[in-house]
Design a protein around this motif. Structure first.
Motif, short mmCIF file in Angstrom:
data_model
loop_
_atom_site.label_atom_id
_atom_site.label_comp_id
_atom_site.label_asym_id
_atom_site.label_seq_id
_atom_site.Cartn_x
_atom_site.Cartn_y
_atom_site.Cartn_z
N GLY A 1 0.86 -0.84 -0.31
CA GLY A 1 -0.13 0.10 0.06
C GLY A 1 1.13 1.50 -0.38
O GLY A 1 2.24 1.14 0.84
N THR A 2 0.47 2.35 -0.55
CA THR A 2 0.78 3.69 -0.62
C THR A 2 1.70 4.05 0.77
O THR A 2 0.59 3.92 1.86
CB THR A 2 0.15 4.54 -1.44
OG1 THR A 2 -0.10 4.39 -3.14
CG2 THR A 2 1.40 6.09 -1.61
N SER B 1 6.24 0.57 -5.66
CA SER B 1 6.59 -0.07 -5.07
C SER B 1 8.45 -0.28 -5.23
O SER B 1 8.66 -0.36 -6.38
CB SER B 1 5.77 -1.98 -5.26
OG SER B 1 4.72 -1.95 -5.17
N ALA B 2 9.01 -0.71 -4.62
CA ALA B 2 10.71 0.00 -4.11
C ALA B 2 11.68 -0.65 -2.58
O ALA B 2 10.46 -0.74 -1.88
CB ALA B 2 10.23 1.73 -4.56
N ILE C 1 7.27 -7.23 -1.58
CA ILE C 1 6.55 -5.25 -1.38
C ILE C 1 5.75 -5.05 -2.71
O ILE C 1 6.10 -5.43 -3.43
CB ILE C 1 7.56 -4.35 -1.22
CG1 ILE C 1 9.02 -4.93 -0.68
CG2 ILE C 1 7.80 -3.09 -1.15
CD1 ILE C 1 10.23 -4.41 -0.72
N GLU C 2 4.70 -4.45 -2.37
CA GLU C 2 3.70 -4.46 -3.03
C GLU C 2 2.90 -3.22 -3.04
O GLU C 2 2.90 -2.70 -1.89
CB GLU C 2 2.19 -5.77 -3.22
CG GLU C 2 2.57 -6.24 -3.32
CD GLU C 2 2.09 -7.61 -1.85
OE1 GLU C 2 1.34 -7.79 -1.66
OE2 GLU C 2 2.36 -9.12 -2.64
N ASP C 3 2.30 -3.21 -4.50
CA ASP C 3 1.62 -2.04 -4.41
C ASP C 3 1.76 -0.75 -4.14
O ASP C 3 0.80 0.23 -3.45
CB ASP C 3 -0.27 -2.43 -4.20
CG ASP C 3 -0.60 -3.44 -4.67
OD1 ASP C 3 -0.90 -3.69 -5.58
OD2 ASP C 3 -1.37 -4.14 -3.82
N GLY C 4 2.67 -0.49 -3.97
CA GLY C 4 3.48 1.65 -3.24
C GLY C 4 4.07 0.94 -2.26
O GLY C 4 4.33 2.48 -1.69
N GLY C 5 4.03 0.26 -2.07
CA GLY C 5 5.06 -0.66 -0.97
C GLY C 5 7.01 0.15 -0.71
O GLY C 5 6.80 0.29 -2.10
#
Length: 379
Positions: free
Chosen positions: A123-124, A176-177, A146-150
């Motif tokens: 999540g963001t 994600s980064a 690490i997903e969806d903007g995490g």
């Protein structure tokens, strides 16, 4: 492993519940400066949702008989002032969701040999930050998603540290980064894998297959997928290293080497339109065995390219493709090194393109080591 002294730690040992419930902790005191041991024989889940939390170290599933999960929710923050363990010697899971965050000096996912550790950052604005090391698969099995903007940050990264360990990092989805400011080892002495699909991983020196018997694999697949190496990228330093770029993925590095020592084995494959490896100088087989394959619209852009540079190294470049999509290697210069075995270039529909004027582009290659197959060549 000896049981912790209760005077030194506060551990969760009764029922599922929320962090700030005193009755769930030994002595009825919620941890602040104490180490937090979380786990028991039956699976438990502890949530951090009503307020931020703080502890000394954080140990989720620290003992072999424990299975535990910590959920950080509702934008809350868990500040860990010691080591953070997801799967110490047991099974431990850490989930960071919905813009929540966890901050620790170092995080260990799958620490001891029998451990199974999983960490999710999704999540963001969700964040796992480490001022020092992030280790995924220390001696045991560790997975980081690490997903969806995490986002995850660290100073050093290690995936698959010790012999027998297995570490996997999956970075997927836009935004994600994993941002690692220092060196990263993927397969230090164990097995390490990073899969990038729509996300970004940045690091300094990056090593795939660092030690004897180790295996390091990186897959960069899909448009907007990026591995950004701020210094040197090595595939197969002493162990085995594999880099696969496909579906429009991109890898950038200051320099790149495919196989390092005499026992190192490295391979790089760049395939599909939009897929690219962008690097300065590129060595294909420094001392060991190395191969570079470019096909089906993939592209490698490099400075000076050297093939089979030293010792008994064996290096091969395969440039494949058809009219529908040709593999392209463009470089400033290309040369065969001093290996007693030597290097080879095989053309089967691929393109070799000079970025600077050259009167004798392939002149350093011995007779017979440049081969042209049915697909032909474009130069």
């Amino acid at each position: 492993m000896a049981a912790p002294l209760q005077a030194q730690v506060r551990y969760f040992s009764t029922n599922d519940g929320e962090w700030h419930t005193p009755s769930l902790w030994s002595g009825g005191v919620v941890p602040t400066t104490n180490d937090a041991y979380i786990g028991r024989t039956a699976p438990i889940t502890l949530t951090i949702s009503s307020a931020d939390a703080i502890s000394g170290s954080g140990r989720i599933g620290m003992y072999s008989y424990e299975t535990a999960t910590v959920e950080v929710l509702e934008g809350r923050k868990w500040t860990v002032n010691g080591g953070l363990y997801a799967g110490g010697d047991g099974k431990g899971t850490l989930n960071i969701r919905g813009g929540s965050s966890v901050a620790a000096p170092s995080t260990y996912v799958g620490f001891y040999a029998a451990s199974i550790g999983v960490t999710l950052v999704t999540g963001t604005n969700s964040l796992l930050s480490n001022s020092a090391e992030l280790r995924v698969g220390g001696q045991g099995r560790g997975t980081l998603n690490i997903e969806d903007g995490g986002k995850t940050t660290s100073a050093t990264g290690n995936v698959g540290l010790n012999a027998g360990s297995m570490g996997i990092v999956n970075v997927s989805g836009a935004g994600s980064a994993w941002e690692n400011s220092g060196d990263m080892l993927i397969g230090s002495s164990g097995s390490g894998t990073i899969n990038i699909n729509g996300g970004t991983v940045t690091s300094n020196n990056t090593y795939l297959g660092f030690s004897p018997g180790s295996t390091g694999v990186v897959s960069v697949s899909g448009a907007s997928s990026l591995l950004d190496v701020k210094s040197s990228l090595w595939m197969g330093v002493i162990g085995s290293g594999t880099l696969a770029i496909s579906g429009g993925g991109t890898v950038t590095a200051v320099t790149s080497s495919i196989s390092g020592s005499a026992t190192g084995s490295g391979s790089v494959t760049v395939t599909d339109a939009g897929s690219s490896l962008i690097t300065g100088d590129l060595t294909v087989a420094r001392n060991g065995a190395g191969s570079l394959t470019v096909d089906n619209g993939g592209k490698v852009t490099a400075g000076a390219v050297r093939v089979a540079t030293d010792g008994n190294s064996s290096g091969v470049i395969l440039l494949n493709g058809t009219s529908a999509g040709r593999g392209v290697l463009e470089m400033i210069s290309i040369a065969e090194g001093n290996s007693s075995i030597g290097g080879r270039i095989d053309f089967d529909g691929g393109v070799l393109r000079a970025r600077a004027a050259s009167a004798n582009l392939l002149g350093t290659f011995e007779t017979g080591v440049v081969a042209f197959h049915d697909g032909g060549a474009v130069m």
